[in-house]
Scaffold this active site. Structure first.
Site, short mmCIF file in Angstrom:
data_model
loop_
_atom_site.label_atom_id
_atom_site.label_comp_id
_atom_site.label_asym_id
_atom_site.label_seq_id
_atom_site.Cartn_x
_atom_site.Cartn_y
_atom_site.Cartn_z
N HIS A 37 -2.26 -1.35 -10.99
CA HIS A 37 -3.16 -0.95 -9.91
C HIS A 37 -4.39 -1.85 -9.94
O HIS A 37 -4.87 -2.20 -11.01
CB HIS A 37 -3.58 0.53 -10.10
CG HIS A 37 -4.18 1.13 -8.87
ND1 HIS A 37 -5.50 0.94 -8.53
CD2 HIS A 37 -3.64 1.91 -7.90
CE1 HIS A 37 -5.74 1.59 -7.40
NE2 HIS A 37 -4.64 2.18 -6.99
N HIS A 90 0.87 -1.19 0.00
CA HIS A 90 0.00 0.00 0.00
C HIS A 90 0.91 1.24 0.00
O HIS A 90 1.48 1.58 -1.03
CB HIS A 90 -0.93 -0.08 1.21
CG HIS A 90 -2.03 0.92 1.26
ND1 HIS A 90 -2.29 1.82 0.25
CD2 HIS A 90 -2.97 1.17 2.22
CE1 HIS A 90 -3.33 2.56 0.58
NE2 HIS A 90 -3.76 2.20 1.77
N ASP A 101 2.51 5.90 -7.24
CA ASP A 101 3.74 5.77 -6.45
C ASP A 101 5.00 6.00 -7.27
O ASP A 101 6.02 6.42 -6.73
CB ASP A 101 3.81 4.37 -5.83
CG ASP A 101 2.64 4.13 -4.89
OD1 ASP A 101 2.43 4.99 -4.02
OD2 ASP A 101 1.96 3.10 -5.03
#
Lengths: 379, 379
Positions: B262, B222, B313
């Site tokens: 994702h 995460h 990210d």
């Protein structure tokens, strides 16, 4: 992307496979690793049940000896955690303190970031012993009493009562408390265990997962229910009211009563059977029938009026009170037991992990809602 | 009881309705309260977005002024929390410290046990300001630097950079960081938000829910992903390797690469678009193109080889590094932003609550497995 809409609260949705806990809510069955809770309550110990939950089978004599010794050896707390317990306000809710202290424990755990199976098991021993110590120790500290050192010769149940009360518990008290720990040790995907698995599924460490679980258990819809039951009994007693008339009045005022009904069980909660019996036995042996009698009257009335069964929380209230345990320790004691199941579930989650990430059904302002310039907005 | 078996990790299961965040994973759409993330990233601020998430509409000028003032006024920490930051090891992972400090905050919050809408909003202001302060302050303390007092005249983004660095940030740095906060502020039922809702749904308090969410965010699947991306960039740089060849070698060794793909998006993550642009702009203005160039080469190669898109990210790693932020603060900074969304979701959960309690599909030893007497057990 295809989605499926689940009932509110994920009721009836199977969120994962698990080999830890089998519940048949229609038949009133609870079992750990397939072994019926009634057999475990009558014949087992918390140590044996914890071994069963973690390792999947009952221990041999040698395995149980080693397991018990390892749990006892883990009865140490970092000085910094004891310092925290001394520094927080004596008025703090014990669940807040337990949640914070459990989070702090991770900073002093050499295995912290290692989420391997063996590391998780090592941390589970420590967390199981440490959570019990934190609960007992904070209660001593807040009452201005000296901390009681852990006694490695005592069982988990007896050591907790020893550290809490500073007196060696009677055999009856120890066995009663041990059975209460057995009964609360696991309950499949209850909210706190599910929270622990959601956290663990990001591959976060077990301390993060257990800290989250303690937070979930703190909620009145979960661990807080037996506190509410006991507060009701105290209120009825203080007002010298008739319990049935009081509850009748609550129902007339559309108030709910804690300790009845369960999302999963549609018959008697098998744990309630044992807690009712223990509550009655402790009442008789102590000569104080008040709480049991009052509870039984309420139970029969609620069953008759609302067709609701007493759940695990209803008779644990009077049982713990008869053991001399303060009302705001009921939920922490739930954690003292449930850590066994939480740990088993985190270990199982990490052993075969997938991120738990559902979807929401969006019901807000339609997309795309324009970004209105400031001067055109209305409050 | 009827049950329905969900895919592993609850993939594609709608766990709740929500009016906060709309995502269309196929179209690459992210919106808060229906407003597209691209509009918000280009035209809004973190304060305005937080208002939008909590109250459901964009603020008027007067509302935004009051909201900004309230957030700035909430920039205080109990002395006991600062003491904790000073007492923990300087080597502690900032996420462990943040989780513990957030839990400790609840002991000094007068609204703690009150889960009403208004109380939740009051606590959300405090938590939003305090989480940012804790992250900045612990970084100063662990580096032996003096704590920097909050500046109420600065925006949330600028104040964080000020408290972190002890220098007033440039306009470019402030705006870049503000956009990063906007982009990370909410993402529907991601794992940490879902954990927060599971905890809150027991009617546990918002501090319990956020403490659990921080634990979930800590996991490498995460919040930890951009840390892993930056560690990869550092490793490639330290070894003077070719980025593409290095990643090719990782794929040959069946290794996964962080920052790509994702669960929800099947096209480009709309947040990645902005982070890529900001990473490039910061690189150009600083004259240090190394991290951006390396990132871009890897992105194109992974897209070509694996058909995977960079997610939020991937470019946040180089963006934060170019802002001079330490790698182990990336995930805490995610929390500095996501508290806005977590709070919105806890408020929404408590406003229309139902316990979140799914079931498990039991695959363990058959029930009833007998309780074998000790002497008959085999290890």
């Amino acid at each position: 992307m295809s989605t499926a809409v689940a009932p509110k609260g994920l009721e009836g949705i199977v969120a994962t496979t698990s080999s830890i806990c089998y519940i048949d809510g229609d038949a009133g069955v609870l079992s750990y690793r397939g072994i019926d809770i009634h057999e475990l309550a009558e014949r087992s110990t918390f140590e044996e049940v914890t071994y069963l939950l973690w390792f999947g089978h009952l221990p041999t004599a040698a395995q149980l000896t080693a397991f018990t010794a390892a749990l006892a050896a883990a009865r140490t707390l970092p000085a910094e955690v004891v310092d925290l317990l001394r520094s927080v306000p004596a008025t703090a809710a014990p669940m807040q303190v337990l949640r914070t202290a459990t989070s702090l424990l991770s900073l002093y755990d050499a295995d912290e970031a290692d989420c391997s199976h063996d590391s998780n098991v090592r941390k589970s021993y420590r967390l199981t012993s440490q959570i019990a110590m934190i609960v007992a120790m904070f209660d001593r500290i807040r009452k201005g009493k000296a901390i009681v050192e852990a006694d490695p010769t005592l069982s988990h149940a007896a050591n907790f009562l020893w550290m809490l009360n500073g007196e060696k518990p009677t055999e009856t008290a120890t066995r009663t408390f041990d059975i209460a720990l057995i009964l609360h040790a696991d309950h499949e995907l209850n909210a706190s265990t599910f929270a622990a698995r959601v956290i663990a599924a990001t591959l976060a460490d077990i301390h993060s997962a257990i800290t989250g679980a303690i937070g979930a258990l703190k909620g009145p819809l979960h661990g807080g229910a037996n506190e509410a039951t006991m507060r009701l009994l105290y209120a009825i007693d203080a007002a010298s009211e008739d319990p049935v008339e009081h509850v009748r009045g609550m129902f007339a005022a559309k108030k709910k009563i804690s300790g009845f009904g369960h999302r999963v069980y549609h018959t008697e909660d098998p744990r309630a059977t044992h807690l009712r019996r223990m509550s009655e036995e402790l009442s008789k042996s102590s000569g104080n029938m008040k709480w049991f009698t009052m509870s039984r009257q309420i139970e029969l009335f609620v069953k008759q009026e609302k067709k609701l069964n007493a759940n695990v929380d209803f008779y644990s209230a009077s049982t713990y009170t008869l053991l001399g345990i303060d009302i705001d320790l009921f939920t922490p004691i739930f954690a003292v037991s449930r850590i066994a199941g939480w740990a088993a579930h985190v270990i199982e989650q990490h052993d075969d992990n997938r991120l738990i990430r559902p979807r929401a059904d969006y019901v807000g302002p339609a997309y795309p809602t324009p970004y209105t310039p400031m001067e055109q907005r209305q409050g």
